[in-house]
Structure formats: structure tokens, C-alpha cells
Design a protein around this motif. Structure first.
Motif, PDB file in Angstrom:
ATOM      1  N   GLU A   1      -6.133   5.529  10.098  1.00  0.00           N
ATOM      2  CA  GLU A   1      -5.673   6.772   9.716  1.00  0.00           C
ATOM      3  C   GLU A   1      -4.818   7.031   8.620  1.00  0.00           C
ATOM      4  OE1 GLU A   1      -4.677   9.505  12.934  1.00  0.00           O
ATOM      5  OE2 GLU A   1      -6.514   8.437  14.078  1.00  0.00           O
ATOM      6  N   LYS A   2      -3.750   6.404   8.619  1.00  0.00           N
ATOM      7  CA  LYS A   2      -2.650   6.308   7.448  1.00  0.00           C
ATOM      8  C   LYS A   2      -3.443   6.001   6.408  1.00  0.00           C
ATOM      9  CE  LYS A   2       1.195   3.768   6.017  1.00  0.00           C
ATOM     10  NZ  LYS A   2       2.377   2.850   6.057  1.00  0.00           N
ATOM     11  N   ARG A   3      -4.249   4.971   6.379  1.00  0.00           N
ATOM     12  CA  ARG A   3      -4.993   4.660   5.184  1.00  0.00           C
ATOM     13  C   ARG A   3      -5.586   5.740   4.390  1.00  0.00           C
ATOM     14  NH1 ARG A   3      -9.879   0.656   5.246  1.00  0.00           N
ATOM     15  NH2 ARG A   3     -10.603   2.540   6.246  1.00  0.00           N
ATOM     16  N   ASN A   4      -6.377   6.294   5.228  1.00  0.00           N
ATOM     17  CA  ASN A   4      -7.384   7.439   4.717  1.00  0.00           C
ATOM     18  C   ASN A   4      -6.454   8.617   4.377  1.00  0.00           C
ATOM     19  OD1 ASN A   4      -9.563   6.284   5.481  1.00  0.00           O
ATOM     20  ND2 ASN A   4      -9.790   7.255   7.347  1.00  0.00           N
ATOM     21  N   ALA A   5      -5.336   8.811   4.738  1.00  0.00           N
ATOM     22  CA  ALA A   5      -4.465   9.900   4.710  1.00  0.00           C
ATOM     23  C   ALA A   5      -3.866   9.593   3.107  1.00  0.00           C
ATOM     24  CB  ALA A   5      -3.147  10.128   5.537  1.00  0.00           C
ATOM     25  N   LEU A   6      -3.327   8.392   3.008  1.00  0.00           N
ATOM     26  CA  LEU A   6      -2.795   8.146   1.525  1.00  0.00           C
ATOM     27  C   LEU A   6      -3.725   8.090   0.652  1.00  0.00           C
ATOM     28  CD1 LEU A   6      -0.690   4.409   2.518  1.00  0.00           C
ATOM     29  CD2 LEU A   6       0.094   6.911   1.516  1.00  0.00           C
ATOM     30  N   ILE A   7      -5.140   7.609   0.904  1.00  0.00           N
ATOM     31  CA  ILE A   7      -6.190   7.635  -0.091  1.00  0.00           C
ATOM     32  C   ILE A   7      -6.375   9.123  -0.672  1.00  0.00           C
ATOM     33  CG2 ILE A   7      -8.484   7.450  -0.541  1.00  0.00           C
ATOM     34  CD1 ILE A   7      -8.225   4.497   0.737  1.00  0.00           C
ATOM     35  N   MET A   8      -6.358   9.968   0.437  1.00  0.00           N
ATOM     36  CA  MET A   8      -6.542  11.418   0.009  1.00  0.00           C
ATOM     37  C   MET A   8      -5.688  11.859  -0.885  1.00  0.00           C
ATOM     38  SD  MET A   8      -8.186  13.363   3.275  1.00  0.00           S
ATOM     39  CE  MET A   8      -7.022  14.533   3.914  1.00  0.00           C
ATOM     40  N   GLU A   9      -4.351  11.510  -0.367  1.00  0.00           N
ATOM     41  CA  GLU A   9      -3.013  12.056  -1.319  1.00  0.00           C
ATOM     42  C   GLU A   9      -3.318  11.334  -2.662  1.00  0.00           C
ATOM     43  OE1 GLU A   9       0.163  14.144  -1.629  1.00  0.00           O
ATOM     44  OE2 GLU A   9      -0.865  13.981   0.340  1.00  0.00           O
ATOM     45  N   PHE A  10      -3.630  10.141  -2.619  1.00  0.00           N
ATOM     46  CA  PHE A  10      -3.903   9.398  -4.089  1.00  0.00           C
ATOM     47  C   PHE A  10      -5.170  10.182  -4.877  1.00  0.00           C
ATOM     48  CE2 PHE A  10      -5.272   5.677  -6.594  1.00  0.00           C
ATOM     49  CZ  PHE A  10      -4.248   5.347  -6.875  1.00  0.00           C
ATOM     50  N   PHE A  11      -5.939  10.616  -4.184  1.00  0.00           N
ATOM     51  CA  PHE A  11      -7.145  11.450  -4.959  1.00  0.00           C
ATOM     52  C   PHE A  11      -6.570  12.694  -5.532  1.00  0.00           C
ATOM     53  CE2 PHE A  11     -10.398   8.837  -2.974  1.00  0.00           C
ATOM     54  CZ  PHE A  11     -10.962   8.342  -4.121  1.00  0.00           C
TER      55      PHE A  11
ATOM     56  N   ILE B   1       1.974   7.562  -8.494  1.00  0.00           N
ATOM     57  CA  ILE B   1       0.628   6.780  -8.101  1.00  0.00           C
ATOM     58  C   ILE B   1       0.903   5.318  -7.950  1.00  0.00           C
ATOM     59  CG2 ILE B   1      -1.089   5.800  -9.790  1.00  0.00           C
ATOM     60  CD1 ILE B   1      -1.750   8.179 -10.712  1.00  0.00           C
ATOM     61  N   MET B   2       2.136   4.836  -8.494  1.00  0.00           N
ATOM     62  CA  MET B   2       2.458   3.479  -8.397  1.00  0.00           C
ATOM     63  C   MET B   2       2.829   3.113  -7.087  1.00  0.00           C
ATOM     64  SD  MET B   2       4.509   1.730 -11.523  1.00  0.00           S
ATOM     65  CE  MET B   2       4.573   2.656 -12.740  1.00  0.00           C
ATOM     66  N   LEU B   3       3.747   4.014  -6.498  1.00  0.00           N
ATOM     67  CA  LEU B   3       4.319   3.941  -5.171  1.00  0.00           C
ATOM     68  C   LEU B   3       3.167   3.994  -4.201  1.00  0.00           C
ATOM     69  CD1 LEU B   3       7.489   6.006  -5.318  1.00  0.00           C
ATOM     70  CD2 LEU B   3       7.440   3.621  -5.177  1.00  0.00           C
ATOM     71  N   LEU B   4       2.257   4.957  -4.316  1.00  0.00           N
ATOM     72  CA  LEU B   4       0.981   5.195  -3.313  1.00  0.00           C
ATOM     73  C   LEU B   4       0.397   4.180  -3.426  1.00  0.00           C
ATOM     74  CD1 LEU B   4       0.146   8.880  -3.787  1.00  0.00           C
ATOM     75  CD2 LEU B   4       1.215   7.682  -1.647  1.00  0.00           C
ATOM     76  N   ALA B   5       0.033   3.498  -4.782  1.00  0.00           N
ATOM     77  CA  ALA B   5      -0.881   2.279  -4.566  1.00  0.00           C
ATOM     78  C   ALA B   5      -0.642   1.321  -4.177  1.00  0.00           C
ATOM     79  CB  ALA B   5      -1.420   2.190  -6.081  1.00  0.00           C
ATOM     80  N   GLY B   6       0.682   1.018  -4.214  1.00  0.00           N
ATOM     81  CA  GLY B   6       1.323  -0.255  -3.563  1.00  0.00           C
ATOM     82  C   GLY B   6       1.216   0.051  -2.085  1.00  0.00           C
ATOM     83  N   GLU B   7       1.594   1.077  -1.479  1.00  0.00           N
ATOM     84  CA  GLU B   7       1.456   1.415   0.148  1.00  0.00           C
ATOM     85  C   GLU B   7      -0.012   1.252   0.473  1.00  0.00           C
ATOM     86  OE1 GLU B   7       4.117   1.323   1.433  1.00  0.00           O
ATOM     87  OE2 GLU B   7       3.222   1.845   3.505  1.00  0.00           O
ATOM     88  N   ILE B   8      -0.964   1.679  -0.376  1.00  0.00           N
ATOM     89  CA  ILE B   8      -2.118   1.729   0.235  1.00  0.00           C
ATOM     90  C   ILE B   8      -2.768   0.345   0.152  1.00  0.00           C
ATOM     91  CG2 ILE B   8      -4.733   1.991  -0.828  1.00  0.00           C
ATOM     92  CD1 ILE B   8      -3.557   4.809  -1.720  1.00  0.00           C
ATOM     93  N   GLU B   9      -2.463  -0.557  -1.047  1.00  0.00           N
ATOM     94  CA  GLU B   9      -2.828  -1.864  -0.836  1.00  0.00           C
ATOM     95  C   GLU B   9      -2.368  -2.482   0.438  1.00  0.00           C
ATOM     96  OE1 GLU B   9      -3.175  -4.445  -4.704  1.00  0.00           O
ATOM     97  OE2 GLU B   9      -1.673  -3.128  -5.011  1.00  0.00           O
ATOM     98  N   SER B  10      -1.091  -2.624   0.706  1.00  0.00           N
ATOM     99  CA  SER B  10      -0.583  -3.228   1.740  1.00  0.00           C
ATOM    100  C   SER B  10      -1.209  -2.668   3.128  1.00  0.00           C
ATOM    101  CB  SER B  10       0.938  -3.314   1.909  1.00  0.00           C
ATOM    102  OG  SER B  10       1.369  -1.989   1.954  1.00  0.00           O
ATOM    103  N   THR B  11      -1.529  -1.324   3.315  1.00  0.00           N
ATOM    104  CA  THR B  11      -2.024  -1.019   4.350  1.00  0.00           C
ATOM    105  C   THR B  11      -3.480  -1.289   4.461  1.00  0.00           C
ATOM    106  OG1 THR B  11      -0.789   1.233   3.976  1.00  0.00           O
ATOM    107  CG2 THR B  11      -2.357   1.212   5.707  1.00  0.00           C
ATOM    108  N   LYS B  12      -4.219  -1.537   3.347  1.00  0.00           N
ATOM    109  CA  LYS B  12      -5.489  -1.912   3.336  1.00  0.00           C
ATOM    110  C   LYS B  12      -5.747  -3.434   3.924  1.00  0.00           C
ATOM    111  CE  LYS B  12      -8.913  -0.756   0.013  1.00  0.00           C
ATOM    112  NZ  LYS B  12      -9.077  -0.705  -1.439  1.00  0.00           N
TER     113      LYS B  12
END
Lengths: 218, 105
Positions: free
Chosen positions: A35-45, A156-167
């Protein structure tokens, strides 16, 4: 498929209970992380929408600003431009706040660049050229855009880093840890059942021999 | 929170931004002093505007600083010779890596 499982577990009931507990926790963690990953990706978009073309805008605006600056330098001379620049008053007022997106702290910038009139800028008119005014105006606009761009890129940079580790964690749970736990649980259950059957047969055998001896004696 | 902006770039760019109203300009004459300056500035300023040339020269340092936390924000802009043509935009690379597909035109 080779069944991956945890090495060195004793097939006991204690171990089975413990493993089942761990599996439950892993599954729970997995769904939360997903769920966290999905929320982050949504924010990213959402933020991606804003990044489109903003770098190009900045480059374009700056290019114009540099042109005017060079023109001003040609008309007035390098030193005079510098002198005028020194006397310009501060125009940007930036407030940086932060907000948290699923535990990632991203900056939230509120900036106010006052669109000033020529009088407010603070240099004299006697020895300055019109080009200088234009350059100053364009730089003011550029600064606004640059700050906005900075906020977006940083987010974007911060979100991307978090998305990667969550993924990575979601994948590790989904493909390695949970199957391994499941397999181990299955293995222990099978071993326990096997032991039960062995025991059952053994009891039958003993019963049979006991009956046979009874018949022979009696 | 009140924040300060600094410009660390070549003298002409600094003049330009001073004209635009950022008073804290730090002209950089040669690349070697930029690194030291950057270390000083990051303690005091929350937004640092610098040029792509300096950015490329200190890529590793800047990347490390940016990934450490929300502040300081280091923004790279093209200088007056125009932006450097890069084969790949770092932001686009990042997006590709994260989402898995190309998103931004």
C-alpha cells in the motif's frame, strides 16, 4: 521448482507455531508495504505532471535574461552593471516548510518574489540603461521558476529513492521471504504427519504381536 | 522557517542574479574553490543555485548532499553559454529506473 526453505529448523510443533507466527507477520507487512508503495507511486505521478517542461522553461527564461544582461553590459560596461547589481534590494522571500508523504519528508516552498517596479529596485537611473531594467525583470522571473523547479526536482529525487527501497522490500517479501516461510511450514507439517503415521503403524504392529502372543499362549 | 538563498556561479551569472534580487552571490573564479565554498554554504543556506558546469565538476559531492536530506536544495541552472547537452537527463533516468517505463516527453 526447487523448494527454498529456511535451513536448520527442527521439525517440532514449537518451531511450527513460531514459523506460522512469522509468516502471518510477513504477510501483514507485505500488504502494508504494498500500500505504501502504491501511495508513493501515485504521489510520484502527481509530481511528474508538474515537472514536464519546467526545466525547459527555466532554461528559456534564463537565456533571455542572459541576453539582456549581456546587452546591458555592452551598453553600460561591466563595472557599471555590477555596481547597479550591488545596489539592488533583496526581492525574494522564501519560506521552506516540509510535508511528509508516507514518511518521506519533502520540501514545500512558499516563495514570494515581489514583482517590483523600476523605482523599487534601488539603482539609479542616471547611468543605467533600459536593458538593465529588462534583465533585472527577467532574472526576477527566472528566480521564481528556478525555485519552483528546485522544489519539484528535490521532491522527485526523494520520492524516487523511497520508492526504490520500498519496491525492493516488497519484492523481497513477495518472492523470497514469504515463499520460504510457507515452504518451511509445509515441510514441518509433512514431517509431523509422517511421524504420526509411523507412530500409528508402530502401535498397530505392537498390538498385532501382542495379540499373536496371546493367541499362542492361550 | 525563514530561508536564505545563495548563488554560487561564475561572476556574470552572479551579477545577473544580484540584479534579480538575490543578495548573497558568491562568484567562483576557478573550479577548485567551488568545492570548499559549497561545503561552507550548505551549512548556512537552504537553497543554493549553481551552474551546470560546477555541478558536473562536483557531481559526486552534490549527489551525496542532495540525497542526504531535504535541505539544502542544490539547483543547477545553465549559465550564459547555454545548457550543456546531455545524452540523458538525470531526472528522466531516475524516473525510468523507478517506474520502469519512460514517462516524460
Amino acid at each position: 521448482m526447487a523448494q527454498e526453505m529456511i535451513e536448520g529448523v527442527n521439525p517440532t510443533r514449537m518451531e511450527l507455531l513460531k514459523l506460522k507466527q512469522r509468516e502471518k507477520l510477513a504477510v501483514k507487512g507485505y500488504s502494508l508495504l504494498k500500500e505504501k508503495r502504491n501511495a508513493l507511486i501515485m504521489e510520484f505521478f502527481n509530481i511528474l505532471e508538474r515537472v514536464k517542461g519546467s526545466r525547459e522553461n527555466v532554461a528559456e527564461k534564463l537565456q533571455e535574461a542572459y541576453q539582456d544582461l549581456t546587452a546591458a553590459q555592452i551598453v553600460m560596461g561591466d563595472l557599471a552593471v555590477k555596481k547597479a547589481a550591488m545596489s539592488v534590494t533583496e526581492s525574494v522571500d522564501v519560506d521552506i516548510d516540509s510535508r511528509s508523504v508516507m514518511g518521506v519528508v519533502v520540501p514545500l516552498i512558499e516563495s514570494e518574489t515581489a514583482q517590483r517596479t523600476i523605482v523599487e529596485r534601488g539603482y539609479g537611473f542616471m547611468d543605467t540603461s533600459v536593458k538593465l531594467d529588462e534583465a533585472a525583470k527577467k532574472f526576477e522571473e527566472s528566480i521564481q521558476l528556478i525555485i519552483e523547479l528546485g522544489e519539484i526536482e528535490k521532491t522527485i529525487m526523494l520520492l524516487a529513492g523511497e520508492i526504490e527501497s520500498t519496491k525492493r522490500r516488497v519484492n523481497a517479501l513477495e518472492h523470497i521471504i514469504i515463499p520460504r516461510l510457507e515452504n518451511t511450514v509445509k515441510y514441518i507439517e509433512m514431517r509431523l504427519e509422517e511421524m504420526e503415521r509411523e507412530n500409528f503403524v508402530r502401535l498397530k504392529m505392537i498390538k498385532k504381536t501382542m495379540e499373536e502372543t496371546e493367541v499362542a499362549n492361550g | 522557517m525563514k530561508s536564505k538563498i545563495a548563488v554560487m556561479a561564475d561572476p556574470d551569472t552572479v551579477t545577473g542574479f544580484m540584479l534579480g534580487g538575490i543578495k548573497d552571490g558568491f562568484p567562483i573564479e576557478n573550479m577548485e574553490e567551488a568545492g570548499e565554498k559549497l561545503k561552507e554554504l550548505r551549512k548556512e543556506y537552504s537553497i543554493i543555485i549553481t551552474t551546470e558546469k560546477i555541478g558536473d565538476y562536483y557531481r559526486a559531492t552534490i549527489d551525496k548532499m542532495s540525497s542526504e536530506g531535504a535541505l539544502p536544495m542544490i539547483i543547477e541552472i545553465p549559465d550564459k553559454t547555454g545548457s550543456i547537452d546531455r545524452e540523458s537527463d538525470p531526472i528522466r533516468e531516475l524516473i525510468k529506473r523507478v517506474i520502469g517505463v519512460e514517462m516524460v516527453e
